[in-house]
Design a protein around this motif. Structure first.
Motif, PDB file in Angstrom:
ATOM      1  N   ALA A 145       0.476  -2.222  -4.832  1.00 17.12           N
ATOM      2  CA  ALA A 145      -0.970  -2.319  -4.702  1.00 17.12           C
ATOM      3  C   ALA A 145      -1.426  -3.660  -4.157  1.00 17.12           C
ATOM      4  O   ALA A 145      -2.371  -3.722  -3.353  1.00 17.12           O
ATOM      5  N   ARG A 190      -2.110  -0.299 -14.248  1.00 16.98           N
ATOM      6  CA  ARG A 190      -1.483  -1.191 -13.276  1.00 16.98           C
ATOM      7  C   ARG A 190      -0.530  -2.157 -13.978  1.00 16.98           C
ATOM      8  O   ARG A 190      -0.854  -2.726 -15.012  1.00 16.98           O
ATOM      9  N   THR A 221       3.355   5.671 -10.509  1.00 17.34           N
ATOM     10  CA  THR A 221       3.172   7.033 -10.029  1.00 17.34           C
ATOM     11  C   THR A 221       2.662   7.955 -11.125  1.00 17.34           C
ATOM     12  O   THR A 221       1.939   8.923 -10.849  1.00 17.34           O
ATOM     13  N   GLY A 253       0.783  -1.225   0.000  1.00 12.31           N
ATOM     14  CA  GLY A 253       0.000   0.000   0.000  1.00 12.31           C
ATOM     15  C   GLY A 253       0.817   1.277   0.000  1.00 12.31           C
ATOM     16  O   GLY A 253       0.257   2.376  -0.039  1.00 12.31           O
ATOM     17  N   GLY A 254       2.133   1.143   0.005  1.00 13.53           N
ATOM     18  CA  GLY A 254       2.991   2.311   0.068  1.00 13.53           C
ATOM     19  C   GLY A 254       3.847   2.473  -1.175  1.00 13.53           C
ATOM     20  O   GLY A 254       3.806   1.656  -2.106  1.00 13.53           O
ATOM     21  N   PRO A 255       4.644   3.546  -1.219  1.00 16.25           N
ATOM     22  CA  PRO A 255       5.478   3.823  -2.389  1.00 16.25           C
ATOM     23  C   PRO A 255       6.681   2.896  -2.460  1.00 16.25           C
ATOM     24  O   PRO A 255       7.329   2.611  -1.452  1.00 16.25           O
ATOM     25  N   GLY A 290       6.099   3.670  -8.031  1.00 16.13           N
ATOM     26  CA  GLY A 290       4.663   3.461  -7.929  1.00 16.13           C
ATOM     27  C   GLY A 290       4.267   3.016  -6.544  1.00 16.13           C
ATOM     28  O   GLY A 290       5.028   3.154  -5.575  1.00 16.13           O
ATOM     29  N   THR A 291       3.055   2.464  -6.454  1.00 13.15           N
ATOM     30  CA  THR A 291       2.514   1.976  -5.195  1.00 13.15           C
ATOM     31  C   THR A 291       2.398   0.460  -5.252  1.00 13.15           C
ATOM     32  O   THR A 291       1.906  -0.100  -6.236  1.00 13.15           O
ATOM     33  N   PRO A 306       8.372   8.421   1.869  1.00 16.25           N
ATOM     34  CA  PRO A 306       7.061   9.047   1.680  1.00 16.25           C
ATOM     35  C   PRO A 306       7.226  10.468   1.154  1.00 16.25           C
ATOM     36  O   PRO A 306       8.258  11.109   1.383  1.00 16.25           O
ATOM     37  N   ASP A 342       0.900   0.092  -9.084  1.00 12.47           N
ATOM     38  CA  ASP A 342       0.198   1.238  -9.659  1.00 12.47           C
ATOM     39  C   ASP A 342       1.233   2.336  -9.890  1.00 12.47           C
ATOM     40  O   ASP A 342       1.721   2.952  -8.930  1.00 12.47           O
TER      41      ASP A 342
END
Length: 265
Positions: A230, A248, A243, A213-215, A227-228, A261, A241
Motif C-alpha cells: 500500500a 493494515r 488480502t 500498489g500491487g500484490p 496482501g497489497t 496478479p 493491506d
C-alpha cells in the motif's frame, strides 16, 4: 603486505571526505570496517576489496564474492538513534540505483525493492548490509554500510533471480571506476538525508519502488502474509493491506516476494 589494489585506490576520484583502504582479499569488508570504526576511523572511510572470503548478506546469508564485482563498506557517523540510522539502507539503495541508471543503456529498468534491494529488469543487482554499535547516549556510535554490486558476475540461483551491470549492457569498466560513480551518488544522497531528513529519500525511493500498489507476499520469521503493497511509512516501514481484509500491517522487517496478479475470471 601491501595490496596491489592500493595504487589504484590512490588514483580514485572520490568525493571530499572519502578515503579508501584497499585490500586484495578480506574475510568481509564489513568486519574490516567495524574494526576501523572502533579504532576511530573517520566518517567517509571506505574499505574496498577485490574479493571477500566470507562475505555475508542480511540475516547472516552468505554473499558470493568472486573477483570482478564491487565490494565496499563505508563508515558513517550520523549520530542518530538506531531507528533513524537504519534509513541509511534507503540512502544506499538510491545511490546504487542512480549508479546503475548512469551506466546502463536502459535506466528505466532499475527499481528499488523493499527493504534494500536494487533490481534491474526484476533481477537482483546488489546487496546492502548495515551494522552498527550503540554509543553511551543511546545513539549509534557508527554505521558500517556494506554494499556489493554485481559488475561482472552474479549467482546463477537466487530467490528473485540475479544479474550484473555488464549482463545488462553496461560498458566494460573496472570495479574502481564503478566505486567512483557509486561514491559520488552515496555522498550526494547521504548529504541530502542529513540536511533534509528522510522525506526526500522516501520520495525518490518511492518513484522507483517495485510492486507499489500491487500484490506481494511478505515472509516473516513465523508466517507469510499475502496482501497489497500500500505505501511506505514516513520511517521506511512497509504498509501492507492483507488480502484477508484485516487491518493494515506495519512491516518493519521481512522478505518480499511479488505475487502473480489474479487470474481473469
Amino acid at each position: 603486505m601491501t595490496s596491489s589494489l592500493e595504487a589504484e585506490a590512490a588514483r580514485l576520484r572520490l568525493p571530499p571526505g572519502f578515503q579508501v583502504k584497499a585490500f586484495d582479499s578480506v574475510g568481509s569488508t564489513n568486519d574490516e570496517a567495524k574494526a576501523l570504526s572502533r579504532s576511530g576511523a573517520p566518517e567517509g572511510t571506505v574499505v574496498w576489496a577485490r574479493r571477500q572470503e566470507s562475505g555475508r548478506g542480511r540475516r547472516g546469508r552468505a554473499w558470493t564474492s568472486p573477483e570482478g564485482n564491487l565490494y565496499s563498506t563505508t563508515i558513517l557517523r550520523p549520530g542518530l538513534p538506531p531507528a533513524e540510522a537504519a534509513q541509511v539502507s534507503f540512502v544506499a539503495a538510491l545511490a546504487i540505483a542512480e549508479t546503475a541508471e548512469s551506466v546502463l543503456p536502459d535506466p528505466g529498468g532499475v527499481r528499488c525493492k523493499w527493504p534494500n534491494d536494487v533490481l534491474v529488469h526484476d533481477r537482483k543487482l546488489s546487496g546492502i548490509l548495515l551494522e552498527s554499535e550503540p554509543a553511551p547516549d543511546g545513539k549509534v556510535a557508527w554505521v558500517v554500510l556494506g554494499v556489493g554490486i554485481n559488475l561482472r558476475h552474479f549467482p546463477p540461483t537466487a530467490d528473485y533471480g540475479a544479474t550484473s551491470l555488464i549482463a545488462e549492457g553496461a560498458p566494460p569498466m573496472g570495479s574502481g571506476a564503478l566505486l567512483e560513480v557509486y561514491a559520488e551518488h552515496l555522498a550526494a544522497w547521504y548529504g541530502r538525508w542529513r540536511a533534509h531528513g528522510f522525506g526526500p529519500v522516501r520520495d525518490a525511493w518511492m518513484s522507483r519502488a517495485k510492486g507499489l500498489g500491487g500484490p506481494i507476499l511478505v515472509r516473516l520469521a513465523d508466517r507469510t502474509i499475502p496482501g497489497t503493497f500500500a505505501d511506505l511509512d514516513s520511517d521506511g516501514v512497509l504498509l501492507l493491506d492483507p488480502t484477508d481484509g484485516g487491518p493494515r500491517q506495519r512491516i518493519a522487517a521481512g522478505d518480499v516476494f511479488f505475487a502473480p496478479p489474479p487470474a481473469d475470471p
